[in-house]
Design a protein around this motif. Structure first.
Motif, PDB file in Angstrom:
ATOM      1  N   ASN A   1     -26.265  -9.201 -31.519  1.00 62.54           N
ATOM      2  CA  ASN A   1     -25.977 -10.644 -31.634  1.00 62.54           C
ATOM      3  C   ASN A   1     -27.215 -11.433 -32.044  1.00 62.54           C
ATOM      4  OD1 ASN A   1     -27.063 -10.114 -29.015  1.00 62.54           O
ATOM      5  ND2 ASN A   1     -26.339 -12.095 -28.293  1.00 62.54           N
ATOM      6  N   ILE A   2     -28.395 -10.846 -31.860  1.00 62.14           N
ATOM      7  CA  ILE A   2     -29.628 -11.518 -32.294  1.00 62.14           C
ATOM      8  C   ILE A   2     -30.120 -10.905 -33.604  1.00 62.14           C
ATOM      9  CG2 ILE A   2     -32.042 -11.974 -31.699  1.00 62.14           C
ATOM     10  CD1 ILE A   2     -31.153 -11.922 -28.730  1.00 62.14           C
ATOM     11  N   CYS A   3     -30.169  -9.573 -33.631  1.00 61.04           N
ATOM     12  CA  CYS A   3     -30.658  -8.900 -34.835  1.00 61.04           C
ATOM     13  C   CYS A   3     -29.519  -8.702 -35.834  1.00 61.04           C
ATOM     14  CB  CYS A   3     -31.303  -7.568 -34.471  1.00 61.04           C
ATOM     15  SG  CYS A   3     -32.082  -6.787 -35.885  1.00 61.04           S
ATOM     16  N   THR A   4     -29.189  -9.763 -36.536  1.00 59.89           N
ATOM     17  CA  THR A   4     -28.147  -9.753 -37.568  1.00 59.89           C
ATOM     18  C   THR A   4     -28.804  -9.486 -38.924  1.00 59.89           C
ATOM     19  OG1 THR A   4     -28.532 -12.093 -37.872  1.00 59.89           O
ATOM     20  CG2 THR A   4     -26.805 -11.477 -36.282  1.00 59.89           C
ATOM     21  N   PRO A   5     -28.017  -9.290 -39.975  1.00 63.22           N
ATOM     22  CA  PRO A   5     -28.631  -9.169 -41.306  1.00 63.22           C
ATOM     23  C   PRO A   5     -29.507 -10.386 -41.638  1.00 63.22           C
ATOM     24  CG  PRO A   5     -26.363  -8.424 -41.386  1.00 63.22           C
ATOM     25  CD  PRO A   5     -26.571  -8.991 -40.007  1.00 63.22           C
ATOM     26  N   THR A   6     -29.051 -11.565 -41.234  1.00 66.42           N
ATOM     27  CA  THR A   6     -29.836 -12.782 -41.479  1.00 66.42           C
ATOM     28  C   THR A   6     -31.175 -12.718 -40.740  1.00 66.42           C
ATOM     29  OG1 THR A   6     -27.768 -13.984 -41.666  1.00 66.42           O
ATOM     30  CG2 THR A   6     -29.757 -15.314 -41.332  1.00 66.42           C
ATOM     31  N   HIS A   7     -31.139 -12.184 -39.529  1.00 63.97           N
ATOM     32  CA  HIS A   7     -32.389 -12.048 -38.760  1.00 63.97           C
ATOM     33  C   HIS A   7     -33.347 -11.075 -39.448  1.00 63.97           C
ATOM     34  CE1 HIS A   7     -34.961 -12.034 -35.176  1.00 63.97           C
ATOM     35  NE2 HIS A   7     -35.106 -10.745 -35.405  1.00 63.97           N
ATOM     36  N   LEU A   8     -32.813  -9.952 -39.924  1.00 62.29           N
ATOM     37  CA  LEU A   8     -33.672  -8.984 -40.633  1.00 62.29           C
ATOM     38  C   LEU A   8     -34.319  -9.640 -41.846  1.00 62.29           C
ATOM     39  CD1 LEU A   8     -31.684  -5.595 -40.621  1.00 62.29           C
ATOM     40  CD2 LEU A   8     -33.717  -6.186 -39.285  1.00 62.29           C
ATOM     41  N   ALA A   9     -33.516 -10.456 -42.550  1.00 63.47           N
ATOM     42  CA  ALA A   9     -34.045 -11.130 -43.744  1.00 63.47           C
ATOM     43  C   ALA A   9     -35.169 -12.087 -43.354  1.00 63.47           C
ATOM     44  CB  ALA A   9     -32.922 -11.881 -44.463  1.00 63.47           C
ATOM     45  N   SER A  10     -35.007 -12.808 -42.236  1.00 62.37           N
ATOM     46  CA  SER A  10     -36.068 -13.748 -41.892  1.00 62.37           C
ATOM     47  C   SER A  10     -37.299 -13.018 -41.356  1.00 62.37           C
ATOM     48  CB  SER A  10     -35.556 -14.852 -40.954  1.00 62.37           C
ATOM     49  OG  SER A  10     -35.636 -14.438 -39.626  1.00 62.37           O
ATOM     50  N   GLU A  11     -37.094 -11.876 -40.702  1.00 63.40           N
ATOM     51  CA  GLU A  11     -38.248 -11.040 -40.310  1.00 63.40           C
ATOM     52  C   GLU A  11     -39.032 -10.592 -41.547  1.00 63.40           C
ATOM     53  OE1 GLU A  11     -39.766  -9.719 -37.581  1.00 63.40           O
ATOM     54  OE2 GLU A  11     -38.524 -10.887 -36.195  1.00 63.40           O
ATOM     55  N   ALA A  12     -38.285 -10.193 -42.572  1.00 63.67           N
ATOM     56  CA  ALA A  12     -38.934  -9.744 -43.805  1.00 63.67           C
ATOM     57  C   ALA A  12     -39.736 -10.888 -44.413  1.00 63.67           C
ATOM     58  CB  ALA A  12     -37.900  -9.220 -44.796  1.00 63.67           C
ATOM     59  N   GLN A  13     -39.145 -12.070 -44.390  1.00 63.92           N
ATOM     60  CA  GLN A  13     -39.849 -13.212 -44.964  1.00 63.92           C
ATOM     61  C   GLN A  13     -41.122 -13.563 -44.186  1.00 63.92           C
ATOM     62  OE1 GLN A  13     -36.376 -15.416 -45.701  1.00 63.92           O
ATOM     63  NE2 GLN A  13     -36.813 -15.599 -47.890  1.00 63.92           N
TER      64      GLN A  13
END
Ligand code: BES
Ligand code: MN
Ligand code: ZN
Length: 507
Positions: A196-208
């Motif tokens: 619920n926290i580590c979503t695809p969107t979260h992975l993308a913002s981690e990458a950024q």
């Protein structure tokens, strides 16, 4: 934690705790013997009483040793001297750090790094000591409302080397060890974060964020970009979910401008429910780790950037949830992949290969030196290799050998399985170019056979990390593997790039 390297006599160290080794026979290591001499045979006396058996990882803490400059001496068992290898060394370091972390005192001066380890040099010993220390010190408590009760005072670890001539190599190895450990920490944190926290969107913002902090260039494709590219197998996995899929591209441009990049592709399923082919309930929570391949790519790029490796590396992450739902892909559906090949989805739980195959096609544009994908791909791999070795399959044996070597050097081993054409038959479909599953037999191999059909244009290897990326049971959690393997592979490639004349071993 602060780390440093020194080469000094143990009897002269002013330290909260000095750590030395003792073999099972009662033989003292060189540093222990020096302490023994300066403390009027204190250690001999203690061993004679039988309080320390010298078994690997056993510890005995001596408080206020008279005649010593240090406040404490920690004896660590090393096992049999003749058998002192990778495993024993790492166990001794881990035991020492655990103990140091649980006593008072701000620092530890560790002489275990001086020991002879079979076939290993000072670079290896220091890298591994840093990695093992950070492993012991790792905590994941950010989701607890109150941090666990701890009164930790340890601030500084000093690793001692036997000779001043080793200092330069040890300093370099310390920096590498720290970079690798920070990559592993990132991979672990992401793996441990719930779906619920580590979503695809979260992975993308981690990458950024990683891009900003480490000078990587980062590009994120969203659903409409993927539609334009024809990434339909990837999108077919995302259809059941309310979380938008993301396609993440990260570049570390450390090499020459025209130098072909090494491409790493990580499976980024942030939760794998199985989709319409729903998984059974028990342990389904563990499918939050189904983005461990992606996490290892982020961690490896972080380490590569921190080490400023003189090579070009591109990390690619197809990220999606796999959920059931009214719009979800159904068994029997036929999808046209980005490559143009059609796939009959016989089981929506074989989704990893569906997101990876479009990524494999996408990376053709980079004209890669080689491509390595990393994925928690099959339960069959856990059955075959357990939690010890990652599965390795490749369309090129020299790349496979290099990865096997890197795994051995990193203590993060892989084991090769055959990728023979004979297995391809199992993927036959009556309705499309291929089915997405190949039956129960050789499940890890047929999964790789599926991927191989999309990786024909370059040198490629696949790591199945379903058994190695996390631990179940009481110690449940992410392991940070295979960041050590991948970073060692890149370090080796980087050393070749630095001295292009120094070809690999002749013959
Ligand atoms: N993520 C799983 C693989 C997996 C299973 C990893 C258990 C770790 C532990 C993958 O998406 C999956 O579900 N694979 C299926 C494939 C099958 C349907 C051919 C599997 O292994 O059961
Ligand atoms: Mn699945
Ligand atoms: Zn999966």
């Amino acid at each position: 934690m602060e780390f440093s390297i020194k080469s000094g006599s143990p009897e002269k160290q002013r330290s909260a705790c000095i750590v030395v080794g003792v073999y099972e026979t009662g033989k003292l290591s060189t540093a222990a013997e020096a302490l023994n001499q300066s403390t009027n045979q204190l250690l001999t006396e203690i061993l004679r009483r039988g309080d320390m058996n010298g078994k690997t990882g056993a510890t005995l803490l001596l408080q206020n040793p008279v005649d010593a400059k240090a406040d404490r001496i920690l004896l660590v068992g090393l096992g049999k001297e003749k058998e002192f290898g990778d495993k024993e060394y790492r166990a001794a370091i881990s035991a020492a750090i655990k103990k140091l972390n649980n006593i008072g005192g701000a620092d530890g001066s560790i002489y275990l790094t001086e020991l002879q380890v079979k076939k290993r040099d000072v670079t290896w010993k220091i890298r591994q000591a840093v990695i093992a220390s950070q492993e012991v010190l790792y905590r994941f408590d950010r989701l607890k409302s109150k941090p666990e009760e701890t009164r930790r005072t340890l601030r500084k670890l000093t690793f001692q080397v036997a000779n001043r001539t080793e200092l330069a190599a040890a300093e370099a190895a310390l920096a590498e060890g720290l970079a690798i450990a920070s990559g592993m920490k990132l991979a672990k944190d992401l793996g441990n974060l719930p779906g619920n926290i580590c979503t695809p969107t979260h992975l993308a913002s981690e990458a950024q964020q990683l891009g900003k902090s480490h000078g990587l260039s980062v590009e994120i494709l969203d659903r409409s970009d993927m539609e334009k590219l024809g990434m339909n197998t990837l999108l077919s996995v995302a259809r059941g979910s309310h979380e938008p899929p993301k396609f993440i591209i990260m570049r570390h441009n450390g090499g020459a401008k025209g130098a072909k990049p090494i491409v790493l592709i990580g499976k980024g399923i942030t939760f794998d429910s199985g989709g319409i082919s729903l998984k059974p309930g028990p342990e389904m929570d563990e499918m939050k780790y189904d983005m461990s391949g992606a996490a290892s790519v982020l961690g490896t790029l972080k380490a590569a950037a921190a080490m400023k490796l003189p090579i070009n590396v591109i990390g690619v992450i197809p990220a999606s949830e796999n959920m059931p739902g009214g719009a979800a892909t159904k068994p029997g559906d036929v999808i046209t992949s980005m490559s143009g090949q059609t796939v009959e989805i016989l089981n929506t739980d074989a989704e990893g290969r569906l997101v990876l195959c479009d990524a494999l096609t996408y990376v053709e544009r980079f004209n890669p030196e080689c491509v390595i994908d990393i994925a928690t791909l099959t339960g069959a791999c856990v059955i075959a290799l357990g939690h010890i070795a990652s599965g390795l399959l490749a369309n090129n044996d020299s790349l496979a050998d290099e990865l096997l070597d890197a795994g051995r050097a990193a203590c993060d081993r892989a084991w090769q399985l055959p990728l023979w054409d004979d297995y391809q038959e199992q993927l036959k479909s009556n309705f499309a170019d291929m089915a997405n599953i190949g039956g129960r037999a050789a499940g890890t191999i047929t999964a790789a056979c599926f991927l191989a059909r999309f990786a024909k244009k370059y040198t490629w290897a696949h790591l199945d990390i379903a058994g190695t990326a996390w631990r179940s049971g009481k110690e449940k959690g992410s392991t940070g593997r295979p960041v050590p393997l991948l970073t060692h592979f890149l370090l080796e490639r980087a050393s070749r790039a630095e001295k292009p004349s120094a070809k690999r071993k002749p013959g």
